[in-house]
Structure formats: structure tokens, C-alpha cells
Design an enzyme around this catalytic site. Sequence first.
Site, PDB file in Angstrom:
ATOM      1  N   HIS A 132       0.871  -1.174   0.000  1.00 16.69           N
ATOM      2  CA  HIS A 132       0.000   0.000   0.000  1.00 16.69           C
ATOM      3  C   HIS A 132       0.912   1.229   0.000  1.00 16.69           C
ATOM      4  O   HIS A 132       2.036   1.168   0.487  1.00 16.69           O
ATOM      5  CB  HIS A 132      -0.821  -0.060   1.300  1.00 16.69           C
ATOM      6  CG  HIS A 132      -1.897   0.955   1.457  1.00 16.69           C
ATOM      7  ND1 HIS A 132      -1.644   2.257   1.809  1.00 16.69           N
ATOM      8  CD2 HIS A 132      -3.241   0.861   1.332  1.00 16.69           C
ATOM      9  CE1 HIS A 132      -2.795   2.918   1.895  1.00 16.69           C
ATOM     10  NE2 HIS A 132      -3.779   2.093   1.606  1.00 16.69           N
ATOM     11  N   ASP A 209       3.275  -4.603   8.090  1.00 17.32           N
ATOM     12  CA  ASP A 209       2.053  -3.815   7.991  1.00 17.32           C
ATOM     13  C   ASP A 209       0.876  -4.776   8.132  1.00 17.32           C
ATOM     14  O   ASP A 209       0.574  -5.544   7.225  1.00 17.32           O
ATOM     15  CB  ASP A 209       2.023  -3.101   6.629  1.00 17.32           C
ATOM     16  CG  ASP A 209       0.709  -2.381   6.373  1.00 17.32           C
ATOM     17  OD1 ASP A 209      -0.187  -2.429   7.246  1.00 17.32           O
ATOM     18  OD2 ASP A 209       0.575  -1.769   5.298  1.00 17.32           O
ATOM     19  N   GLN A 212      -4.382  -4.955   7.127  1.00 15.58           N
ATOM     20  CA  GLN A 212      -5.396  -5.861   6.592  1.00 15.58           C
ATOM     21  C   GLN A 212      -5.438  -7.197   7.335  1.00 15.58           C
ATOM     22  O   GLN A 212      -6.481  -7.841   7.370  1.00 15.58           O
ATOM     23  CB  GLN A 212      -5.134  -6.138   5.104  1.00 15.58           C
ATOM     24  CG  GLN A 212      -5.422  -4.974   4.191  1.00 15.58           C
ATOM     25  CD  GLN A 212      -6.887  -4.548   4.226  1.00 15.58           C
ATOM     26  OE1 GLN A 212      -7.775  -5.318   4.578  1.00 15.58           O
ATOM     27  NE2 GLN A 212      -7.135  -3.301   3.879  1.00 15.58           N
ATOM     28  N   LYS A 235     -10.234  -0.917  11.048  1.00 16.15           N
ATOM     29  CA  LYS A 235     -10.425  -2.185  10.340  1.00 16.15           C
ATOM     30  C   LYS A 235     -10.629  -3.330  11.337  1.00 16.15           C
ATOM     31  O   LYS A 235     -11.114  -4.393  10.974  1.00 16.15           O
ATOM     32  CB  LYS A 235      -9.236  -2.481   9.420  1.00 16.15           C
ATOM     33  CG  LYS A 235      -9.095  -1.466   8.280  1.00 16.15           C
ATOM     34  CD  LYS A 235      -8.150  -1.987   7.216  1.00 16.15           C
ATOM     35  CE  LYS A 235      -7.382  -0.902   6.489  1.00 16.15           C
ATOM     36  NZ  LYS A 235      -8.170  -0.019   5.654  1.00 16.15           N
ATOM     37  N   CYS A 373      -4.978   2.561  -3.414  1.00 15.66           N
ATOM     38  CA  CYS A 373      -3.744   3.112  -2.841  1.00 15.66           C
ATOM     39  C   CYS A 373      -2.573   2.160  -3.053  1.00 15.66           C
ATOM     40  O   CYS A 373      -1.696   2.025  -2.192  1.00 15.66           O
ATOM     41  CB  CYS A 373      -3.890   3.442  -1.358  1.00 15.66           C
ATOM     42  SG  CYS A 373      -5.114   4.718  -1.048  1.00 15.66           S
TER      43      CYS A 373
END
Lengths: 415, 148
Positions: A132, A209, A212, A235, A373
Site C-alpha cells: 500500500h 504492515d 489488513q 479495520k 492506494c
Amino acid sequence: MSAKASAVESAAAVASLRDEFPILAIEAHGRRLAYLDNAATTQKPREVLDAIATYYTTQNANVHRGVHLLSERATEVFEGARATVADFFNAASAKEIIFTRNATEGINLVAASWGGANLTAGDEVLISAMEHHSNIVPWQLACQRTGAALKVIPIDDRGALDMEAFARLLTARTKIVAVSQLSNALGTINPVAEVVRAAHAAGAVVLVDGAQAAYHLPVDVRALGVDFYVATGHKLYGPTGIGVLYGREALLDAMPPYQGGGDMIASVTFERSTWNSLPHKFEAGTPHIEGAAGLGAAVKFIRRIGFDRITAHERELLAYATAAVSEVPGVRLVGTAPDKASILSFVMGDIHPHDIGTVVDRAGVAIRTGHHCAQPVMARFGIPATARASLAMYNTREDVDQLVAALHDVRRMFA
Amino acid sequence: MNDGLQDLYREVILDHNRRPRNFRVIEGGRRHEGFNPLCGDRVTVYLKVEDGVVRDAAFEGQGCAIAKASASLMTEALKGLTVDEARKRFAEFQAMVTSPLESPVPDLGKLSVLAGVREFPTRVKCASLAWHTAKAALDGDDAPVSTE
């Protein structure tokens, strides 16, 4: 409910789970809402909404300051949430959990603070081709400031990380490896533990990261061995504006502050200031207290439902959705890695994703369209954009069927 | 099918999306680029202006049906207008796509089919991109255009 007994959720169990999310009952353009834009943000269960309301009706004050009752309560809520989050990610201590605005801010903090102190000309930062923008641009900025070079691990045609290329790119010059655990544009799950082992053997630290991944997979930062892990509250079925940076204590301790201000100092004179201890050193100014209250409630909620149940249900639904969407004439999936979760990115002949998005929206179906993104991912696959349906614990086959019916409308309209 | 959708994706628009008119390069004329980075719509507008008249208009690019059809219809609408008339048509088109839903649709010939975007606020920028790009070409601006 045990994982074995419920490889597939019963309709009644999902219906009762959906009841915990008030917004799922609304209509969209006069149709049943099929919310399939979870990779952008998830909806919030009542427990999270209640925690925020309770905070403002019975606990609101500033934290770490007053000696009065409400300030004590607010501090308890805020630090209690930190302890809950530390436990959720299995951090060694709550001191290793820094509250940020979002995952993006966590990466920026590490790139600026750790990067500023540890990167220099000749060093390399290694990211992947599926990142991303939030795991690309902060490293570009850090490289510009320090003279380090940015290197990119390629991905194959399915969207899986090229581990052989990774092994070649990982050298003594590599100071940090920054990769996503679950790609937002492709759904690929990366072998993070394997990446960590190789990176550590080469003397590099690893940032993962988890924006998600953290609401789809159980994350144990110590089992994975990561040095830094970032996630975002909104999220994780929690509020916007609150995120999490996990960092190993020794690393965080050695890092300079990211922002200056109140709360992050031990003492201030005009000649010099000294820094507060962890985690406060990295939390300048009044924090997002209600956000932390909501996030604490959100991760407790996830734990109550349980990842056994969540991952089994989402895996079954992704398989169902993959088969159903693939059968729509003209559909081509983008992102078909063997190990993936929750995300279905696709294109449909030469029909532009924005037209797909508008038509399915009118059928009550919320999906994301665009480059997500992740422009380099789009460039890798030679497309300007995709349509993306993304799943969460409360989605059902009915949501998928509603999407598929709407995709047939799209096909008829633009045929 | 939803009524709003039928207003947006009128047959004329679907046709211009399928078979865009004047989808080509004009050598030696004015050329300007428009790009909406958030959604990825990209258009290059070509105008051949002689003696204050738009003798030819064409475009290239990639985008959604609305962006493509709007660009295609625009090239047809601009051909033969004086530069002043073309600027006026731009202003009329902009006024139409940004007017309140309940206001009457002005008669701009075929261009009136794009009034349907008023019901879809997020798509107005798609319909406007080619027009703003053409306006910049008419005005001789240097900066690339975006409607986001």
C-alpha cells in the site's frame, strides 16, 4: 463453538452475529445492504459504540494529568485499552504498544524515528511490490533524508511474493524489511515468519504492515518474531483515528521521539528536555482517548467471537465468492496467490471499475473501485484499477449472491 | 434496473462509450492533458484552432464510461464553434452538471444526456474532466488539469 464443529457457519449463527452490527440493518438505495468494502473499513459492533458512549457519559477527562475521579477513570480506560491490545497481539508488555492515528502513522513513526537514527548512505530498505502507498512513501521520504536506497521484492503473476528474489535482494546492506502481512489490493498472505527469519539472519529488522491482516488472522508478534507491527483500529471493528504500533522494547527505547509536546516529556526547560518512558515517549499531546476505549472494546469483541470461527467462516465464504464471481462472463481475478484471504479483486472485460461500482451500488452492494492506494500493484498487472469485494466476519452467501446478480446487470448494461 | 442508473447510463452515453467518436490524435494543433489521480481517469484533448474557430477536436485516454462518453460528445459539440462559443459551451455544460437535481435540464443538444450525473455526485468529476482539459487548451494554460 469449536472450529471443528463449524467449518461452515450456520445461517442462524451469522444472522445473530449480524444483529450485533446495527448499521447492517439499513437499506442502501431501497435495497438490502450488502457491505463488501471491509478492506476499506469494517462496520462497528454495538459493544464498540457503547464503549464510546460510556466513555463520554461517565469517564471523560484528560489522561495522565488530573488527580480527580474522572481523570483517573479516563486514564484507566486508556491504559486498560493498551493492556488489552498488548494481550491481543501477545506483546511482551503494554509498554511496547504505541497508540497512533492509524497504521500509516505507525509506519511514518518508524521510518522517521528508527530510520533517522539507523539509516545512512549505502544502506538499503527492502519493501515488496504489493505494498500500500503507506508502506512505500514513508520509506521514500526516509531514503531521501538519509541517502539510503529503496529496493523492491517483486511479486509473481498470481500476486505472491517472489521469495527467491527476496533471498537475492536481502544483503548486508539491508537494514530493514517492511512488508504487509495481507495485501489490500490482492489478498495475498505473505509468509511473515519466514521473512523475519531470513531478515534477522542477515542482520535486518522487520516491520510488518498488519492493517489488513489483524482482523482476519490471529497475530502473535512474538511468535512471528517481528520487530515492528502496525495495525489500524477502524479495520479491527473499532473507531477511526486510532491505530497501533507494536515495537520491541529495546528498539523503541533506543529510538528518538517522533513528535514533541505534552505527555512525551519527563522534564522541560528552555535549555533541554528529557523524554518520558515508553510508551509515552511516542505519544505527544492529548491522545484519542475515546478511540482507545472503542478499540479496546473492539479487540475484546473479536476475542469473544474468536479467530477459529472468523477464519473458518471467511475462508469458506471467500471460496464461495471466488467461484461465484469467476463464473460471471468477462470477469478476471487479479490476485490468485495460493495463500490468500478475504479479498476478491477483479476486472470485467473493458468495463471500467467505476462503472461497475456505480451499478452495483444501486443494487445495494458496497464495493471499492480504483487503485486501492496501490498504484505499483496496478502497474504490475497493467491495469488502471480493479473492483474489489472484501469480506468480514458478518458477510454471508446472500451478500455474495447480491453482488453476483448486480455484476450480471453490469454485464448486460455494458455489453 | 434502478431509475437513477437509467438516467446516468443513457443509451447515447453507452453508445459513445462503446464507440467513442474522434478518438484519435490531431498533429500540430493544441494538446492538453487531464488526469484524475484518485480514480485514474486520463484524457488528452486535441484541438485544431484556425482563425478563432475550432476546426477539429479529438481525444485519447482511458477512463470510465462517463468520462469517455463525455469526451466523445464534447469533441462533436466543439467542432465548428468559435473559441468564444466553445468557452460559453464549457460554462453551460459545467453549470448543467453541477446544478441541483430539481432544476430543469437546459437544452444543450446531445450534451443534455449528461445531466444524469447530477444524481451521482462522485461522478461529476468524470463528466467534467475532458471539458476542463479542453478549456485549458483553449486558454493556452500550461498546467495539467484535474477535476478531483
